[in-house]
Design a protein around this motif. Structure first.
Motif, PDB file in Angstrom:
ATOM      1  N   LYS A  77       7.999   3.661  55.423  1.00 13.63           N
ATOM      2  CA  LYS A  77       7.123   4.616  56.100  1.00 13.63           C
ATOM      3  C   LYS A  77       7.952   5.811  56.523  1.00 13.63           C
ATOM      4  O   LYS A  77       9.178   5.752  56.550  1.00 13.63           O
ATOM      5  CB  LYS A  77       6.480   3.969  57.321  1.00 13.63           C
ATOM      6  N   GLY A  78       7.267   6.868  56.881  1.00 11.02           N
ATOM      7  CA  GLY A  78       7.975   8.048  57.338  1.00 11.02           C
ATOM      8  C   GLY A  78       7.014   9.157  57.687  1.00 11.02           C
ATOM      9  O   GLY A  78       5.845   8.914  58.003  1.00 11.02           O
ATOM     10  N   THR A  79       7.523  10.380  57.610  1.00  9.40           N
ATOM     11  CA  THR A  79       6.727  11.563  57.912  1.00  9.40           C
ATOM     12  C   THR A  79       6.948  12.597  56.811  1.00  9.40           C
ATOM     13  O   THR A  79       7.921  12.531  56.064  1.00  9.40           O
ATOM     14  CB  THR A  79       7.127  12.178  59.271  1.00  9.40           C
ATOM     15  N   TRP A  80       6.037  13.541  56.750  1.00  9.33           N
ATOM     16  CA  TRP A  80       6.166  14.660  55.832  1.00  9.33           C
ATOM     17  C   TRP A  80       5.735  15.926  56.542  1.00  9.33           C
ATOM     18  O   TRP A  80       4.992  15.886  57.516  1.00  9.33           O
ATOM     19  CB  TRP A  80       5.364  14.438  54.542  1.00  9.33           C
ATOM     20  N   ASN A  81       6.213  17.053  56.028  1.00 13.82           N
ATOM     21  CA  ASN A  81       5.883  18.332  56.629  1.00 13.82           C
ATOM     22  C   ASN A  81       5.932  19.415  55.556  1.00 13.82           C
ATOM     23  O   ASN A  81       6.782  19.364  54.659  1.00 13.82           O
ATOM     24  CB  ASN A  81       6.882  18.654  57.750  1.00 13.82           C
ATOM     25  N   LEU A  82       5.024  20.365  55.632  1.00 15.08           N
ATOM     26  CA  LEU A  82       5.005  21.518  54.738  1.00 15.08           C
ATOM     27  C   LEU A  82       5.058  22.769  55.602  1.00 15.08           C
ATOM     28  O   LEU A  82       4.159  23.008  56.407  1.00 15.08           O
ATOM     29  CB  LEU A  82       3.733  21.515  53.884  1.00 15.08           C
TER      30      LEU A  82
ATOM     31  N   THR B  81      11.777  23.349  47.950  1.00 21.03           N
ATOM     32  CA  THR B  81      10.890  24.478  47.653  1.00 21.03           C
ATOM     33  C   THR B  81       9.809  24.040  46.676  1.00 21.03           C
ATOM     34  O   THR B  81      10.109  23.535  45.588  1.00 21.03           O
ATOM     35  CB  THR B  81      11.690  25.643  47.040  1.00 21.03           C
ATOM     36  N   VAL B  82       8.553  24.216  47.058  1.00 20.91           N
ATOM     37  CA  VAL B  82       7.441  23.902  46.170  1.00 20.91           C
ATOM     38  C   VAL B  82       7.328  25.056  45.172  1.00 20.91           C
ATOM     39  O   VAL B  82       6.995  26.174  45.543  1.00 20.91           O
ATOM     40  CB  VAL B  82       6.117  23.712  46.945  1.00 20.91           C
ATOM     41  N   VAL B  83       7.647  24.779  43.909  1.00 19.89           N
ATOM     42  CA  VAL B  83       7.635  25.818  42.879  1.00 19.89           C
ATOM     43  C   VAL B  83       6.341  25.835  42.086  1.00 19.89           C
ATOM     44  O   VAL B  83       6.048  26.811  41.401  1.00 19.89           O
ATOM     45  CB  VAL B  83       8.844  25.697  41.926  1.00 19.89           C
ATOM     46  N   ASP B  84       5.576  24.741  42.176  1.00 21.28           N
ATOM     47  CA  ASP B  84       4.287  24.676  41.486  1.00 21.28           C
ATOM     48  C   ASP B  84       3.409  23.684  42.232  1.00 21.28           C
ATOM     49  O   ASP B  84       3.864  22.608  42.609  1.00 21.28           O
ATOM     50  CB  ASP B  84       4.473  24.211  40.035  1.00 21.28           C
ATOM     51  N   PHE B  85       2.159  24.070  42.469  1.00 16.25           N
ATOM     52  CA  PHE B  85       1.193  23.176  43.099  1.00 16.25           C
ATOM     53  C   PHE B  85      -0.160  23.444  42.487  1.00 16.25           C
ATOM     54  O   PHE B  85      -0.584  24.596  42.372  1.00 16.25           O
ATOM     55  CB  PHE B  85       1.138  23.386  44.616  1.00 16.25           C
ATOM     56  N   ASN B  86      -0.818  22.377  42.043  1.00 15.32           N
ATOM     57  CA  ASN B  86      -2.182  22.502  41.530  1.00 15.32           C
ATOM     58  C   ASN B  86      -2.927  21.219  41.855  1.00 15.32           C
ATOM     59  O   ASN B  86      -2.384  20.320  42.488  1.00 15.32           O
ATOM     60  CB  ASN B  86      -2.172  22.824  40.025  1.00 15.32           C
ATOM     61  N   CYS B  87      -4.146  21.133  41.422  1.00 11.68           N
ATOM     62  CA  CYS B  87      -4.971  19.981  41.777  1.00 11.68           C
ATOM     63  C   CYS B  87      -4.446  18.661  41.237  1.00 11.68           C
ATOM     64  O   CYS B  87      -4.768  17.605  41.754  1.00 11.68           O
ATOM     65  CB  CYS B  87      -6.403  20.192  41.284  1.00 11.68           C
ATOM     66  N   SER B  88      -3.623  18.698  40.203  1.00  9.27           N
ATOM     67  CA  SER B  88      -3.155  17.457  39.612  1.00  9.27           C
ATOM     68  C   SER B  88      -1.714  17.097  39.965  1.00  9.27           C
ATOM     69  O   SER B  88      -1.234  16.044  39.564  1.00  9.27           O
ATOM     70  CB  SER B  88      -3.310  17.500  38.091  1.00  9.27           C
TER      71      SER B  88
ATOM     72  N   ASP C 249      11.831  21.919  44.078  1.00  9.00           N
ATOM     73  CA  ASP C 249      13.243  22.082  43.746  1.00  9.00           C
ATOM     74  C   ASP C 249      14.102  21.830  44.974  1.00  9.00           C
ATOM     75  O   ASP C 249      13.785  22.296  46.075  1.00  9.00           O
ATOM     76  CB  ASP C 249      13.522  23.504  43.253  1.00  9.00           C
ATOM     77  N   ILE C 250      15.201  21.102  44.750  1.00  4.21           N
ATOM     78  CA  ILE C 250      16.204  20.878  45.778  1.00  4.21           C
ATOM     79  C   ILE C 250      17.509  21.429  45.232  1.00  4.21           C
ATOM     80  O   ILE C 250      17.947  21.048  44.136  1.00  4.21           O
ATOM     81  CB  ILE C 250      16.374  19.378  46.085  1.00  4.21           C
ATOM     82  N   VAL C 251      18.142  22.325  45.988  1.00  4.18           N
ATOM     83  CA  VAL C 251      19.427  22.874  45.562  1.00  4.18           C
ATOM     84  C   VAL C 251      20.471  21.768  45.690  1.00  4.18           C
ATOM     85  O   VAL C 251      20.624  21.171  46.754  1.00  4.18           O
ATOM     86  CB  VAL C 251      19.811  24.104  46.404  1.00  4.18           C
TER      87      VAL C 251
END
Length: 144
Positions: free
Chosen positions: A91-96, A116-123, A128-130
């Motif tokens: 379990k854990g947490t998430w944040n945007l 970094t969210v480089v692409d987001f769509n309905c599916s 990316d993580i440096v």
């Protein structure tokens, strides 16, 4: 007879207009905390360096992490589950925040901090993580 022709014409027009009606129920895919809620599975892992992208999914994921499901709940909690034969549940947490996703958890799977969210769509989405200056790891997630 004229009434019958008029009713037929009205019926035909109603079919045409209902078939052409814009679908107002189409999902909205803007990147925000409400729309990102859902269950995801890693579909691809890539390294990106010097303009070259290499698919490393097969070597990066073992059977347990490949089966892992990340359930992002609306209250910013997270449930991570793997196959019953695996031991990485947690379990854990998430944040945007500002297009950056953080997934903090106990158990298996991957923690993402300020990815970094480089692409987001309905599916699904890709983040990316440096890893080192000039290179990154891209995780692509498919919505389940």
């Amino acid at each position: 007879m004229a009434t019958k022709k008029l009713l037929t014409a009205v019926f035909a027009l109603s079919i045409v207009f209902s078939a052409c009606k814009k679908d107002d129920d189409a999902p909205t895919c803007a990147l925000n905390a409400t729309n990102i809620v859902g269950t995801y599975k890693i579909s691809k892992v890539e390294t990106i360096a010097g303009g070259t992208t290499i698919d490393v999914t097969a070597s990066f994921l073992d059977n347990c992490t490949a089966s892992g499901l990340y359930k992002l709940n609306s209250d910013n909690t997270l449930q991570y589950t793997e196959l019953p034969s695996c031991s990485g549940n947690g379990k854990g947490t998430w944040n945007l925040t500002d297009g950056k996703l953080s997934v903090i958890q106990t158990g298996g799977g991957f923690e993402l901090v300020n990815a970094t969210v480089v692409d987001f769509n309905c599916s699904g989405m890709s983040v990316d993580i440096v890893s080192t200056p000039g290179s990154s790891i891209r995780f692509s997630f498919a919505r389940q």
